[in-house]
Design an enzyme around this catalytic site. Sequence first.
Site, PDB file in Angstrom:
ATOM      1  N   SER A   1      34.814  68.345  33.299  1.00 23.93           N
ATOM      2  CA  SER A   1      34.773  69.317  34.400  1.00 23.93           C
ATOM      3  C   SER A   1      34.972  68.588  35.727  1.00 23.93           C
ATOM      4  O   SER A   1      35.071  67.357  35.769  1.00 23.93           O
ATOM      5  CB  SER A   1      33.442  70.070  34.385  1.00 23.93           C
ATOM      6  N   TYR A   2      35.009  69.358  36.811  1.00 20.61           N
ATOM      7  CA  TYR A   2      35.276  68.787  38.131  1.00 20.61           C
ATOM      8  C   TYR A   2      34.249  67.703  38.450  1.00 20.61           C
ATOM      9  O   TYR A   2      33.035  67.949  38.400  1.00 20.61           O
ATOM     10  CB  TYR A   2      35.214  69.886  39.189  1.00 20.61           C
ATOM     11  N   PRO A   3      34.712  66.465  38.769  1.00 19.96           N
ATOM     12  CA  PRO A   3      33.772  65.340  38.892  1.00 19.96           C
ATOM     13  C   PRO A   3      33.130  65.146  40.251  1.00 19.96           C
ATOM     14  O   PRO A   3      32.403  64.179  40.440  1.00 19.96           O
ATOM     15  CB  PRO A   3      34.669  64.138  38.552  1.00 19.96           C
TER      16      PRO A   3
END
Length: 683
Positions: A395-397
């Site tokens: 997922s978005y880091p």
Amino acid sequence: MTSVCGHVMSLDFIGKYNNWDRVDPVKLKYWFITLLDPELKCWYIPLLDPELKCWCIPLLKPELKCWYIPLLDPELKCWCIPLLKPEIKCWYIPLLDPELKYWFITLLDPELKCWYIPLLDPELKFPSPCFYEHSCVCQVELFSCPTEKKEAVPKLKIPAFLAQEAKGCDYLVLWLDCDKEGENICFEVITAVQGTMRRSLTNLEGVYRAHFSAITEKDIKAALANLGKPNENEARSVDARQELDLRIGCAFTRFQTKFFQGKYGNLDASLISYGPCQTPTLGFCVQRHDEIQTFKPETYWVLQIVVNTSDGREVSLDWERVRCFEKDIASMFLLQVKEFQEASVESITTKEKFKTRPLALNTVELMRVGSSGLGLGPHHAMQIAERLYTQGYISYPRTETTHYPENFDLIGVLRQQQHSPDWGTEVKEILAEGLNKPRKGHDVGDHPPITPMKLATRGELDGDAWKIYDYITRHFIATLSRDCKYLSTTVTFRAGNEIFTCTGKTLLDPGYTTVMHWQAFGKNETVPTFTKDEMVNIKDVKLVECQTCPPDYLTESELITLMEKHGIGTDASIPVHINNICQRNYVTIVSGRRLEPTPLGIVLVHGYQKIDPELVLPTMRTAVEEQLNLIAHGQANFSAVLLHTVEIFKNKFQYFVKNIEGMDQLFEVTFSPLAASGKAHSR
């Protein structure tokens, strides 16, 4: 529908304020000529002597393809270039004609918008066009001069491409990262396309914003079904941060670079930069260095005792007093204990304890572990994480949140991992027994915590990418596992009047440590079996002399913690600031990924502390970030915050300039004068 990676535009100064020199003309063996004002129709050549200001060459006859340089004549009010032949009254410098036996001016790089004129020495080579010229702009003007948004990467022509794609469109759907930077890029895209769309984008009519945290079919469809509007307040807070960092950073950097450049022979730095976040980051490293240098070791004594158990094992006990700084007193305790051949077991305390599973993973924790556990610098770790995100593995880091949303599909994400050869067994066990409710973390409201989004194997990812993916996945599984449960046993002994203890742990349930195996207990943490009032033989007792030790240099992980604590940078910019102080030769990374300041980094921080400590303390940036957050939440006026902050730093800059000799004195002590190095003089 628009998706953009990185900023479309970048903030910069306009015209003459955008150029400055990083090198001394004498070092390069040529003169640098800059057109400061097109309306003046003349070129300026900076001199070696700042007091003379510059050479002025009027363009008398534009139709002639050459420059006319009059001789030194008070009436002409201009300087001349010395003649080769006295009978010639003036110099004509033809352009681009090497066959002519005159000196000529050549436009080496049209994009630089400046001319070069070589010195009058045939042996000198024509310089490389990779340097920039100093435009004689007083740095204090940078706090008020105009700025403009330019294309971030002109070669890509992204604005033109977006405008072309938007032709004839009625609606604009923006798919940008869901953070403040992403909101800012939304409005850059709107600016780029508003002239070519079929309808007006005034008041964001026809403009929609997609909010998503992973590039998966499920997330994309959910975002499309719940479109919102871009957040202008968050975008404006980024505009304010960009402008403040540009004005403050450039003013200080240009001034101190020009002041110190070429003054010291062993000062190996083409750029001596200052940054509102970068410099406090360096300040943390130098503060730890100063603590190490000023540390004075103290001698202390520890009473060590070894006893024999009933089964013949030797056990070392810990002294309840821990240590004693007076040798005479410590020796007295030693003599008292030596009078006894046995020690009695006073008490045995057993307590069930838990080692709690981790909170959900956010960016700062990923960077910390990447450095301390995986041996990857934070900047490199985040580059890998971003690549894994765009490939759909995670997922978005970039997130500050450590709490899973109530509607987060924990079971769905976990099921994807049940066939992994590395942790599939642990996942199946959790699914069979039921999930353990994750610990309640902190919900910042930006993105969900970092989680895996699809199964990957070692063969799919390269070494460093696998390290990051492996850790993210194991961390996620651990958040849904049981806590590690163990028995803590403390046995208390008495020898005369002195109390000693022995503590051990007995594992009851490994819990999450089966998947995060590096946090598992060691093999030798249990204690032998004792009974209350038992007498054990004292095999050895002695007094050991020790010394207190200085702290070690900060690790990247510790520095990240300090930056987060004091609000220096964001989850996106923290790795950039750490990377900058390394690249600028302010610190070096030593064993254990510790940051050791260089002489240049140390003298800079000490110089700021001598002139104005607030320039290097984190408090200034913390206050600025608080104001920027108010803009993002619509609680502060953009212009008011900007003007107020710029004025504060402008005053600090002017004070810094007036007192620069204080920093120069430290440079003189640390670095050798140019004459001592044997290099050519630059001043």
